[in-house]
Design an enzyme around this catalytic site. Sequence first.
Site, PDB file in Angstrom:
ATOM      1  N   SER A  63       1.086  -1.354   0.067  1.00 48.79           N
ATOM      2  CA  SER A  63      -0.081  -0.174   0.122  1.00 48.79           C
ATOM      3  C   SER A  63       0.935   1.121  -0.194  1.00 48.79           C
ATOM      4  O   SER A  63       1.832   1.252   0.643  1.00 48.79           O
ATOM      5  CB  SER A  63      -0.700  -0.305   1.223  1.00 48.79           C
ATOM      6  OG  SER A  63      -1.424   1.674   1.407  1.00 48.79           O
TER       7      SER A  63
ATOM      8  N   TYR B 192      -1.417  -1.312  10.865  1.00 48.20           N
ATOM      9  CA  TYR B 192      -2.046  -1.849   9.237  1.00 48.20           C
ATOM     10  C   TYR B 192      -0.469  -0.858   8.598  1.00 48.20           C
ATOM     11  O   TYR B 192       0.249  -2.259   7.780  1.00 48.20           O
ATOM     12  CB  TYR B 192      -3.296  -1.010   8.621  1.00 48.20           C
ATOM     13  CG  TYR B 192      -2.998  -0.493   7.282  1.00 48.20           C
ATOM     14  CD1 TYR B 192      -3.525  -1.745   6.629  1.00 48.20           C
ATOM     15  CD2 TYR B 192      -2.799   0.133   6.028  1.00 48.20           C
ATOM     16  CE1 TYR B 192      -3.999  -2.213   5.215  1.00 48.20           C
ATOM     17  CE2 TYR B 192      -3.218   0.357   4.836  1.00 48.20           C
ATOM     18  CZ  TYR B 192      -3.736  -0.812   4.030  1.00 48.20           C
ATOM     19  OH  TYR B 192      -4.191  -1.663   2.927  1.00 48.20           O
TER      20      TYR B 192
HETATM   21  N1  NAD Z   1      -8.792   0.035  -0.449  1.00 48.07           N
HETATM   22  C1  NAD Z   1      -7.490   0.752  -0.355  1.00 48.07           C
HETATM   23  O1  NAD Z   1      -7.845   1.835  -0.053  1.00 48.07           O
HETATM   24  C2  NAD Z   1      -6.338  -0.157  -0.874  1.00 48.07           C
HETATM   25  C3  NAD Z   1      -5.264   0.950  -0.098  1.00 48.07           C
HETATM   26  C4  NAD Z   1      -3.776   0.510  -0.577  1.00 48.07           C
HETATM   27  C5  NAD Z   1      -3.780  -1.229  -0.749  1.00 48.07           C
HETATM   28  N2  NAD Z   1      -4.535  -1.433  -0.384  1.00 48.07           N
HETATM   29  C6  NAD Z   1      -4.825  -3.320   0.023  1.00 48.07           C
HETATM   30  O2  NAD Z   1      -5.425  -4.118  -1.663  1.00 48.07           O
HETATM   31  C7  NAD Z   1      -5.993  -5.486  -1.074  1.00 48.07           C
HETATM   32  C8  NAD Z   1      -7.586  -5.601  -1.236  1.00 48.07           C
HETATM   33  O3  NAD Z   1      -7.601  -4.477  -0.674  1.00 48.07           O
HETATM   34  P1  NAD Z   1      -9.543  -4.141  -0.698  1.00 48.07           P
HETATM   35  O4  NAD Z   1      -9.657  -2.685  -0.406  1.00 48.07           O
HETATM   36  O5  NAD Z   1      -9.914  -4.418  -2.463  1.00 48.07           O
HETATM   37  O6  NAD Z   1     -10.193  -4.888  -0.127  1.00 48.07           O
HETATM   38  P2  NAD Z   1     -11.935  -5.052  -0.074  1.00 48.07           P
HETATM   39  O7  NAD Z   1     -12.155  -5.168   1.430  1.00 48.07           O
HETATM   40  O8  NAD Z   1     -12.156  -4.177  -0.506  1.00 48.07           O
HETATM   41  O9  NAD Z   1     -11.302  -6.574   0.065  1.00 48.07           O
HETATM   42  C9  NAD Z   1     -10.882  -7.741   1.039  1.00 48.07           C
HETATM   43  C10 NAD Z   1     -11.122  -9.162   0.977  1.00 48.07           C
HETATM   44  O10 NAD Z   1     -10.364 -10.156   1.411  1.00 48.07           O
HETATM   45  C11 NAD Z   1     -11.301 -10.795   2.342  1.00 48.07           C
HETATM   46  N3  NAD Z   1     -10.403 -11.681   3.089  1.00 48.07           N
HETATM   47  C12 NAD Z   1      -9.940 -10.567   4.397  1.00 48.07           C
HETATM   48  N4  NAD Z   1     -10.039 -11.665   5.321  1.00 48.07           N
HETATM   49  C13 NAD Z   1      -9.961 -13.184   4.435  1.00 48.07           C
HETATM   50  C14 NAD Z   1      -9.083 -13.996   5.494  1.00 48.07           C
HETATM   51  N5  NAD Z   1      -7.870 -13.954   6.670  1.00 48.07           N
HETATM   52  N6  NAD Z   1      -9.600 -14.748   4.114  1.00 48.07           N
HETATM   53  C15 NAD Z   1      -9.356 -14.948   3.067  1.00 48.07           C
HETATM   54  N7  NAD Z   1      -9.894 -13.582   2.734  1.00 48.07           N
HETATM   55  C16 NAD Z   1     -10.362 -12.821   3.770  1.00 48.07           C
HETATM   56  C17 NAD Z   1     -12.774 -10.563   2.403  1.00 48.07           C
HETATM   57  O11 NAD Z   1     -13.585 -10.572   2.987  1.00 48.07           O
HETATM   58  C18 NAD Z   1     -12.432  -9.508   1.389  1.00 48.07           C
HETATM   59  O12 NAD Z   1     -13.175 -10.222   0.477  1.00 48.07           O
HETATM   60  C19 NAD Z   1      -5.618  -5.469   0.692  1.00 48.07           C
HETATM   61  O13 NAD Z   1      -4.252  -6.086   0.749  1.00 48.07           O
HETATM   62  C20 NAD Z   1      -5.266  -4.078   1.605  1.00 48.07           C
HETATM   63  O14 NAD Z   1      -4.791  -3.973   2.170  1.00 48.07           O
HETATM   64  C21 NAD Z   1      -6.038  -1.125  -0.127  1.00 48.07           C
END
Ligand code: NAD
Length: 321
Positions: free
Chosen positions: A195, A208
């Site tokens: 991230s 985080y």
């Molecule tokens: N959304 C943002 O602003 C952002 C920014 C930078 C990085 N990221 C990173 O991108 C990735 C995806 O983020 P997102 O926004 O799509 O998240 P999201 O919350 O939309 O989706 C995450 C998914 O992971 C699943 N999950 C959670 N715990 C789990 C587990 N123990 N086993 C299996 N599945 C599990 C959830 O059920 C969900 O479907 C993450 O690693 C996040 O840290 C997101």
Amino acid sequence: MTLSQPTNVPENDNISKKLVKITKDTFDFGILFIRVFHELLIWTIQKLLPIDLKDVSKDIVLITGTGHGIGRELALQYAELGSKVICIDINEKSNKETVDKVNSIRKGSAYFYICDVTNRDAVLQLADKIKNEVGYVTILINNAGIMPSHPINQHTEKEIRKVFEINILSHFWTVEAFFPHFIQAGRGHLVSMSSLAGLVGLSNLVPYCATKFAVRGMMEALSEEIREGPLKGKINFTTICPYMTNTGLCKKPKVKFPSILGLLDPKEVASAVIYSQRANKVEVTIPSGLHPFSNFCRVIPLKCSILLKDFIDSGVESDLS
Ligand SMILES: NC(=O)c1ccc[n+]([C@@H]2O[C@H](COP(=O)([O-])OP(=O)(O)OC[C@H]3O[C@@H](n4cnc5c(N)ncnc54)[C@H](O)[C@@H]3O)[C@@H](O)[C@H]2O)c1
């Protein structure tokens, strides 16, 4: 005279050994200089040429966290490129929705598995099951993640452990489970979601940020280990550092200049992830300009980078207030 003779011989010996070493080191340094210059030249030429993207139509892509957000978009876009997509999530209902959506675009291209990626035994068993039911995974995308956001003194021990379990420890279990797939397939690509919070420390996100910095550390160290071992050149590594994305993961985003640096669309992020993987990039930010900016902030005086950070004033508010 007779007394000094025997001591002079080893002294001359030492001097000539030192001269040989200095000459050799100078020669090696010259060679290093030429090689670095040569690589810089190749890098510059490559920057001017169109990038040759890898074909992923024969790949089996395993994505964790496909039930929602970026993971779901990744599944849809890899399927559009002809890959077989293995969808892993802890949430059965939402993951089923993703698989149905993907299969409605390209029938039979998505495979549905429920797994909590923090459970090492479950991940190892899953790797065996997938080997028998689908084949060897050739692209592994560690995407599942959570983001509790509040001040450190309001994070519970349970919550801190959970963030580490999902955001970084699970990557160790998927690597343990699926690197043997890469070895069997003779190739592999590991993509891990860090991230922007893995490049810059932000308030309300102490655990985080710690996990997202750790993702970058793990990826760099792992790629070094592979480069120095027998799998050199067979496994590629891409670390992705997106800015805040509109998936709901970031519950209270704080954005000062929405027209310049507003929340990203998960579709746009997924497409940048796939482009980076196919272009074999090592570490990227989304948008890409934030990487050099973050490097710049590390080399200027601390007070200057703090002024810039305060001016941009982006991050997350506490989700408890
Ligand atoms: N959304 C943002 O602003 C952002 C920014 C930078 C990085 N990221 C990173 O991108 C990735 C995806 O983020 P997102 O926004 O799509 O998240 P999201 O919350 O939309 O989706 C995450 C998914 O992971 C699943 N999950 C959670 N715990 C789990 C587990 N123990 N086993 C299996 N599945 C599990 C959830 O059920 C969900 O479907 C993450 O690693 C996040 O840290 C997101």
